[in-house]
Scaffold this motif. Structure first.
Motif, PDB file in Angstrom:
ATOM      1  N   UNK A  34       0.829  -1.203   0.000  1.00 14.24           N
ATOM      2  CA  UNK A  34       0.000   0.000   0.000  1.00 14.24           C
ATOM      3  C   UNK A  34       0.866   1.257   0.000  1.00 14.24           C
ATOM      4  N   UNK A  35       1.870   1.286   0.877  1.00 13.72           N
ATOM      5  CA  UNK A  35       2.744   2.457   0.991  1.00 13.72           C
ATOM      6  C   UNK A  35       3.559   2.656  -0.281  1.00 13.72           C
ATOM      7  N   UNK A  36       4.085   1.570  -0.839  1.00 16.05           N
ATOM      8  CA  UNK A  36       4.910   1.680  -2.044  1.00 16.05           C
ATOM      9  C   UNK A  36       4.100   2.219  -3.223  1.00 16.05           C
ATOM     10  N   UNK A  37       2.884   1.719  -3.411  1.00 11.65           N
ATOM     11  CA  UNK A  37       2.053   2.171  -4.527  1.00 11.65           C
ATOM     12  C   UNK A  37       1.649   3.638  -4.367  1.00 11.65           C
ATOM     13  N   UNK A  38       1.205   4.008  -3.168  1.00 18.17           N
ATOM     14  CA  UNK A  38       0.778   5.391  -2.951  1.00 18.17           C
ATOM     15  C   UNK A  38       1.954   6.359  -3.061  1.00 18.17           C
ATOM     16  N   UNK A  39       3.099   5.980  -2.492  1.00 15.80           N
ATOM     17  CA  UNK A  39       4.275   6.844  -2.582  1.00 15.80           C
ATOM     18  C   UNK A  39       4.783   6.963  -4.013  1.00 15.80           C
ATOM     19  N   UNK A  74      -1.646   4.988 -14.619  1.00 16.78           N
ATOM     20  CA  UNK A  74      -2.802   4.096 -14.801  1.00 16.78           C
ATOM     21  C   UNK A  74      -2.602   2.750 -14.115  1.00 16.78           C
ATOM     22  N   UNK A  75      -1.531   1.993 -14.414  1.00 14.97           N
ATOM     23  CA  UNK A  75      -1.378   0.689 -13.742  1.00 14.97           C
ATOM     24  C   UNK A  75      -1.121   0.816 -12.242  1.00 14.97           C
ATOM     25  N   UNK A  76      -0.412   1.880 -11.823  1.00 15.10           N
ATOM     26  CA  UNK A  76      -0.164   2.063 -10.396  1.00 15.10           C
ATOM     27  C   UNK A  76      -1.465   2.320  -9.641  1.00 15.10           C
ATOM     28  N   UNK A  77      -2.333   3.163 -10.213  1.00 14.41           N
ATOM     29  CA  UNK A  77      -3.610   3.464  -9.575  1.00 14.41           C
ATOM     30  C   UNK A  77      -4.505   2.232  -9.533  1.00 14.41           C
ATOM     31  N   UNK A  78      -4.547   1.491 -10.629  1.00 15.22           N
ATOM     32  CA  UNK A  78      -5.350   0.269 -10.658  1.00 15.22           C
ATOM     33  C   UNK A  78      -4.852  -0.742  -9.628  1.00 15.22           C
ATOM     34  N   UNK A  79      -3.548  -0.884  -9.518  1.00 18.52           N
ATOM     35  CA  UNK A  79      -2.988  -1.814  -8.538  1.00 18.52           C
ATOM     36  C   UNK A  79      -3.341  -1.396  -7.120  1.00 18.52           C
ATOM     37  N   UNK A  80      -3.292  -0.082  -6.855  1.00 21.53           N
ATOM     38  CA  UNK A  80      -3.630   0.430  -5.531  1.00 21.53           C
ATOM     39  C   UNK A  80      -5.087   0.153  -5.192  1.00 21.53           C
ATOM     40  N   UNK A  81      -5.984   0.394  -6.162  1.00 23.25           N
ATOM     41  CA  UNK A  81      -7.412   0.208  -5.918  1.00 23.25           C
ATOM     42  C   UNK A  81      -7.764  -1.275  -5.791  1.00 23.25           C
ATOM     43  N   UNK A  82      -7.094  -2.120  -6.562  1.00 26.40           N
ATOM     44  CA  UNK A  82      -7.408  -3.551  -6.550  1.00 26.40           C
ATOM     45  C   UNK A  82      -6.770  -4.294  -5.377  1.00 26.40           C
ATOM     46  N   UNK A 107      -7.135   3.163  -0.003  1.00 24.84           N
ATOM     47  CA  UNK A 107      -6.876   2.785  -1.396  1.00 24.84           C
ATOM     48  C   UNK A 107      -7.885   3.419  -2.348  1.00 24.84           C
ATOM     49  N   UNK A 108      -9.176   3.329  -2.021  1.00 21.90           N
ATOM     50  CA  UNK A 108     -10.179   3.910  -2.916  1.00 21.90           C
ATOM     51  C   UNK A 108     -10.113   5.429  -2.877  1.00 21.90           C
ATOM     52  N   UNK A 109      -9.775   6.003  -1.697  1.00 21.19           N
ATOM     53  CA  UNK A 109      -9.632   7.457  -1.605  1.00 21.19           C
ATOM     54  C   UNK A 109      -8.450   7.939  -2.430  1.00 21.19           C
ATOM     55  N   UNK A 110      -7.310   7.256  -2.307  1.00 21.62           N
ATOM     56  CA  UNK A 110      -6.142   7.589  -3.119  1.00 21.62           C
ATOM     57  C   UNK A 110      -6.450   7.426  -4.601  1.00 21.62           C
ATOM     58  N   UNK A 111      -7.167   6.346  -4.931  1.00 24.78           N
ATOM     59  CA  UNK A 111      -7.504   6.117  -6.332  1.00 24.78           C
ATOM     60  C   UNK A 111      -8.321   7.254  -6.915  1.00 24.78           C
ATOM     61  N   UNK A 112      -9.329   7.719  -6.152  1.00 20.94           N
ATOM     62  CA  UNK A 112     -10.136   8.852  -6.599  1.00 20.94           C
ATOM     63  C   UNK A 112      -9.278  10.102  -6.753  1.00 20.94           C
ATOM     64  N   UNK A 113      -8.414  10.331  -5.764  1.00 20.54           N
ATOM     65  CA  UNK A 113      -7.590  11.531  -5.784  1.00 20.54           C
ATOM     66  C   UNK A 113      -6.597  11.495  -6.941  1.00 20.54           C
ATOM     67  N   UNK A 114      -6.002  10.337  -7.190  1.00 16.70           N
ATOM     68  CA  UNK A 114      -5.051  10.220  -8.296  1.00 16.70           C
ATOM     69  C   UNK A 114      -5.736  10.416  -9.640  1.00 16.70           C
ATOM     70  N   UNK A 115      -6.961   9.914  -9.776  1.00 15.55           N
ATOM     71  CA  UNK A 115      -7.722  10.136 -11.004  1.00 15.55           C
ATOM     72  C   UNK A 115      -7.930  11.630 -11.235  1.00 15.55           C
ATOM     73  N   UNK A 116      -8.189  12.348 -10.153  1.00 15.71           N
ATOM     74  CA  UNK A 116      -8.371  13.800 -10.256  1.00 15.71           C
ATOM     75  C   UNK A 116      -7.056  14.482 -10.629  1.00 15.71           C
TER      76      UNK A 116
END
Length: 428
Positions: A38-43, A65-73, A93-102
């Motif tokens: 989780x930390x590695x993907x978000x960082x 794209x793949x980093x965000x998908x991996x984080x959410x999944x 994970x879902x919060x980070x995913x939304x934020x990264x999409x933005x």
């Protein structure tokens, strides 16, 4: 069955809470490995924003794209043994995913729409406000962030840093909170959380099913330990910042420090205004503002009439925020327990409608009359009006909460945190 029959015994409730068939079995992994991933993907996603390469926005988007998908999944395909770890990082994970999409896709589009004149004017305003020279480093594109931008983004869920604020801090500013007061407040939150967790631990799922409506309403208050836990995080971070800097905390920046408890709110809008703001940046940037702009541009008085245009500007941005919140919470209960996400969506939909209705009433002639009577009334009249409002808000929660709590009650989530209670360890 549940005593609040008007909600739990309805066909709608049965349909929305029906457990879906599992598509995949999650892979069991340790809490440590789950946290590391989780930390590695978000960082990595945040680091990509300030990385000098790739230089193009498109290049960074392709990596994101793949980093965000991996984080959410990650919470969906893996299962750590700790429910607390799985649930908290699933929400992250879902919060980070939304934020990264933005940040990676929507914000660059908004930036691209700015005209040269608007950009120049904005830079001039920034120069005037901050009284500094805009360096070449700060002229980078939408996905070429500076460390200043990144720091502001990382603080956003906890601390609102005004763009006009220039260190050193004004220690003589009125209303600053010293670290000693923060420690006392944190101790109070710890005590309240411990007591509520201990009391909740005395109930099993079978006990809850036999509660009366009034008893169930009181039990809802016990789930306040979730809110106090979030407030405690805010306080701990503020204490650490204050000790590290030697400065007192400004409540205008640390907005959750001085917020009153939401349990005595007199309207739904007041209740949610007092709730924690951990995901505020997501709700505002991804939900409220885009829908607000859409309503202004496409649902103006000249197209739909003044009445409908006003209603759209009031209702649609608010409903967008609550729909996003329903998506986040629905994702969490599905990822952790494979429970239906639709009951979460219904809860936040109903709460959003209640907020819109309460705001509409506040702006109506009836609402203005009630407000005037409250302001001009005696102490007893004010207390009576507040009591009516508090009761109505609690009635709303009693009716709607079964949709939200179903997944948590069925999995007895309060028992997963009971070992953290000092009272439980002492009294058993």
């Amino acid at each position: 069955m549940w005593q609040w029959k008007w909600t739990a015994d309805t066909k709608l409730f049965t349909i929305l809470t029906e457990k879906p068939s599992p598509l995949i079995d999650p892979l069991p992994i340790s809490n440590t490995l789950y946290t590391i991933l989780f930390v590695c993907l978000s960082n990595s996603l945040y680091g990509l924003l300030i990385a000098p390469r790739p230089r193009s926005t498109l290049g960074k988007q392709l990596i994101a794209i793949p980093l965000t998908l991996a984080l959410v999944l990650l919470p969906l395909v893996t299962r750590p043994p700790s429910v607390v770890v799985h649930q908290s990082q699933g929400a992250g994970a879902i919060a980070f995913g939304m934020r990264m999409f933005d940040l990676y896709f929507l914000r660059p589009r908004r930036e691209a729409k700015k005209t040269t004149t608007q950009t120049a004017l904005q830079k001039k305003n920034d120069l005037d406000l901050s009284k500094k020279v805009i360096t070449q480093e700060e002229k980078r594109g939408p996905l070429m962030w500076t460390m200043t931008q990144l720091r502001a983004e990382l603080w956003a869920p906890i601390r609102r840093v005004p763009s006009t604020h220039i260190p050193p801090y004004d220690s003589n500013k009125p209303g600053l909170i010293p670290v000693a007061a923060l420690i006392k407040q944190a101790a109070g939150y710890i005590l309240i959380s411990d007591v509520t967790i201990y009391i909740a631990s005395r109930f099993s799922l079978a006990d809850l099913r036999n509660l009366s409506t009034v008893q169930y309403g009181l039990f809802l208050g016990l789930f306040g330990f979730i809110h106090f836990s979030v407030l405690l995080i805010f306080n701990f971070v503020a204490i650490g910042w204050s000790l590290a800097t030697g400065e007192s905390v400004d409540p205008e920046e640390w907005t959750m420090i001085t917020k009153a408890l939401p349990y005595f709110a007199v309207t739904p809008s007041e209740f949610w205004g007092l709730w924690h703001t951990m995901f505020r940046a997501i709700w505002v940037d991804l939900g409220f503002l885009p829908v607000q702009r859409f309503a202004k541009e496409h649902l103006g008085p000249d197209r739909v009439g003044p009445g409908l245009a006003k209603a759209a500007r009031l209702a649609l941005p608010v409903m967008a925020v609550f729909c996003l919140s329903g998506l986040l919470h629905g994702y969490v209960v599905f990822a952790v327990w494979r429970e239906s996400p639709w009951s979460q969506a219904m809860y936040f939909l109903l709460q959003g409608v209640a907020v819109v209705v309460s705001k509409a009433i506040e702006q109506s002639s009836f609402g203005l009359m009630i407000k005037q009577r409250y302001l001009q009334g005696s102490t007893a009249q004010r207390a009576a009006l507040r009591a009516v409002g508090i009761v109505l808000v609690w009635c709303l929660h009693i009716v709607t909460a079964p949709f939200f709590l179903h997944a948590y009650l069925e999995n007895e989530v309060w028992l997963s945190v009971v070992k953290g209670s000092v009272l439980w360890r002492l009294l058993g």
